[in-house]
Design a protein around this motif. Sequence first.
Motif: not given
Length: 286
Positions: A88-95, A109-116, A245-256
């Motif tokens: 759900a995290l990978a497909n954007g259903s949750i943040d 993540a490695n087994d399922n080829k997910l960027d988390l 998501k790996t793309a959100d690792a440096d986002s404002q949400l992650a920082k907060d």
Amino acid sequence: MRRKLSLFAIFAVVLVLLAACGNNQTSGGAESSGSAGKKEEQKKTVKFGATAGPYSDMVTKAIKPLMEKKGYKIELVEFNDYVQPNKALANGSIDANLFQHVLYLRQFANDNKLDLKEIISVPTAPMGLYSNKFKTLDSIEKGSLLTIANDPANLARSLLMLQDIGLVTIKKDVNVATLSEKDIADNPKGIQFKPVEAASLPRTLDSTALAVVPGNFALAAGMDLTKALKLENMAENYRNIIAVKTADADSQLAKDLKEVVQSKEFEKTIDEQFKGFSKPQWMTGK
């Protein structure tokens, strides 16, 4: 006279067109402002996934109130397995999600080829050695029956815990990933091992002398972590983490989220409502 009337008519038409243009610009500005507001609202609404039990409680009791002070709206999404939260995290259903340790995250993540990616570890319910028969480690009788998880990950972790508290010694140079009772080199009390499904371990305490119970299953069964004969000296890699998501690792949400978890208010809630949870090194300063 006709010429004056024609000029007047043209002037009137121009005024009407200018007025219409002005109205369109005002409408467009309001629409643009509304869209921006909507986007901001969407940005501030966070769907947070967690498995039902202590970690969904941690989201609602310790994380949500502090994130709401920062202007976020937190919606909890509960899961009953360890597969769907990452999908759900990978497909954007949750943040974001909270239910797993970093070793599981990376392998899944490695087994399922997910960027988390993990962003911070949190206080985690440790494994514990429990007994309804014995009150101390020294009082454990020789030949006592001990139930232990039968899945490879929890079995290896349980045996390492038993070695850490001195009940067994594990053979040197064994593969920790495949560790089992066969790898025990020394068992001075002659403990008898009975592997069972991890979720059923709390129920075995009525019929066996001892049980090594993972923290999440102990809490799900209403057990008090502080009543264990001994709690696990938890390795950092076994502490649960918040993932995005790996793309959100440096986002404002992650920082907060990191700022909230690192706050004194968060730790105060842990101390008051999550007794027995093992704190990560960044929190204890060890």
